[in-house]
Design an enzyme around this catalytic site. Sequence first.
Site, PDB file in Angstrom:
ATOM      1  N   GLY A  62      -0.275  -2.230   5.516  1.00 58.74           N
ATOM      2  CA  GLY A  62      -0.021  -3.454   6.554  1.00 58.74           C
ATOM      3  C   GLY A  62      -1.196  -4.082   6.337  1.00 58.74           C
ATOM      4  O   GLY A  62      -2.010  -3.831   5.430  1.00 58.74           O
ATOM      5  N   VAL A  71     -12.475  -5.938   0.836  1.00 55.45           N
ATOM      6  CA  VAL A  71     -12.053  -4.739   0.867  1.00 55.45           C
ATOM      7  C   VAL A  71     -11.510  -4.127   2.687  1.00 55.45           C
ATOM      8  O   VAL A  71     -11.263  -4.992   3.654  1.00 55.45           O
ATOM      9  CB  VAL A  71     -13.124  -3.331   1.490  1.00 55.45           C
ATOM     10  CG1 VAL A  71     -12.671  -2.132   1.815  1.00 55.45           C
ATOM     11  CG2 VAL A  71     -14.570  -3.742   0.313  1.00 55.45           C
ATOM     12  N   GLY A  72     -10.259  -3.067   2.390  1.00 53.83           N
ATOM     13  CA  GLY A  72      -9.267  -3.153   3.381  1.00 53.83           C
ATOM     14  C   GLY A  72      -9.306  -2.339   3.917  1.00 53.83           C
ATOM     15  O   GLY A  72     -10.211  -1.546   4.234  1.00 53.83           O
ATOM     16  N   ASP A  73      -7.936  -1.194   5.145  1.00 53.90           N
ATOM     17  CA  ASP A  73      -8.197  -0.849   5.497  1.00 53.90           C
ATOM     18  C   ASP A  73      -7.895   0.756   5.290  1.00 53.90           C
ATOM     19  O   ASP A  73      -8.451   2.035   5.231  1.00 53.90           O
ATOM     20  CB  ASP A  73      -7.353  -0.316   6.527  1.00 53.90           C
ATOM     21  CG  ASP A  73      -5.910  -0.363   6.042  1.00 53.90           C
ATOM     22  OD1 ASP A  73      -5.523  -1.567   5.096  1.00 53.90           O
ATOM     23  OD2 ASP A  73      -4.558   0.346   6.784  1.00 53.90           O
ATOM     24  N   THR A 111       0.932  -1.122   0.144  1.00 48.39           N
ATOM     25  CA  THR A 111      -0.125   0.216  -0.290  1.00 48.39           C
ATOM     26  C   THR A 111       1.198   1.641  -0.113  1.00 48.39           C
ATOM     27  O   THR A 111       2.593   1.219   0.543  1.00 48.39           O
ATOM     28  CB  THR A 111      -1.147   0.036   1.493  1.00 48.39           C
ATOM     29  OG1 THR A 111      -1.675  -1.303   1.609  1.00 48.39           O
ATOM     30  CG2 THR A 111      -2.115   0.987   1.212  1.00 48.39           C
TER      31      THR A 111
HETATM   32  N1  GLY Z   1      -3.693  -2.315   4.050  1.00 50.17           N
HETATM   33  C1  GLY Z   1      -3.455  -2.728   3.213  1.00 50.17           C
HETATM   34  C2  GLY Z   1      -4.647  -3.739   2.877  1.00 50.17           C
HETATM   35  O1  GLY Z   1      -4.777  -4.950   3.805  1.00 50.17           O
HETATM   36  O2  GLY Z   1      -5.478  -3.661   2.146  1.00 50.17           O
END
Ligand code: GLY
Length: 369
Positions: free
Chosen positions: A264, A241-243, A212
């Site tokens: 991360g 979907v991530g953060d 990322t």
């Molecule tokens: N930080 C990126 C994800 O986990 O999608």
Amino acid sequence: MLNRRNWMVGAVALPAAAQAQTAGKPKNIVISSANGLTCCDIAMSWIRSGKDTLDAVVAGVNVNELDPNDNSVGYGGLPNEEGVVELDACVMHGPTRRAGSVASIRGIKTPSKIAKLVMEETDHVMLAGEGALRFAKAMGFTEENLLTEKSRLAFLVWKRTLKDQNGHSNWSDGVDAPPGKSPKALLRLFPNVDEETLAWAHEMAVRPPTGTINCLALNEKGEMSGCTTTSGLAWKLPGRVGDSPIIGAGLYVDQEVGAAGSTGRGEENIRTAGAHTIVENMRHGMSPAEAVMDALKRVSRNYDHDLKRLDKFDINFYALRKDGAFAGGSLWSGQMRGTGFVSRQFAVNDGTGNSRLMDCAYLHERRRP
Ligand code: GLY
């Protein structure tokens, strides 16, 4: 249980390594995850020429999004379990206190631009999946194949490493299927691919990265903005979907206080609303490094500080305060993956020259290489 020695190592490492304290008037500063050296250079040049801080960070992360060799962001990002690249991104603009986001968008190389358009052109904050793609097309973007030959190779190698509980795979080591899981067998299967690229593909297959880029900017007027953009977890379930597109997790900006972001394992960050937590920590008087470390302790606490379970992932936080003080923090002192995807460093440009890497503070010490 939390090991006191590890805890202390993290605490001791905090002030010297990762914290740059300043006082007084705001100044031009851009920070990002370690893959953002060029990103920070570009964002800073935009800021120095008087451009808006959000335009600057988006121009910066566009470099990573368009780079086929950054396999954690945009074009060339590693795909989902069906071989399709799905991207997440969000932006926050301090001066207007507005935000925009896209999740699971396919076919668009620069999702940060679409997130910014969601903010500017709609009455919404977040668009997802098919709707996000349709919106991007309506805004004049062309749908493209985001899979490069290199990421397609990594996908095929990942397929070959999979097996069911009986050790069976339709791709390799079956009755008819060719042997194909070991790096040596892969060399025979992909005779035109060099050994180094195959070793990389094998590493990606067995240890899916969660890279990322997060970029945060402040200018001399005290204006702040941020952007986070990613292809997310490699081999994820379609629709995961991530953060990164979650306002308050992957990114949060309140220019009366500061800004924060993360890279991360996104699942851990969503559970702690990391970026918002860090900004609120700074609002209540913590330094950027203290605020970041507190967020990492919350991640650790969610596993009762069980180092064995925590060792299965990496997560970084970045914080920039309204006066230009900044910090980066990692859950672990050493890299788990050896891939460079979740680095223990972060990039900084203070307007005096080229961007440089600085060490993150860390919470736990990873002893093995
Ligand atoms: N930080 C990126 C994800 O986990 O999608």
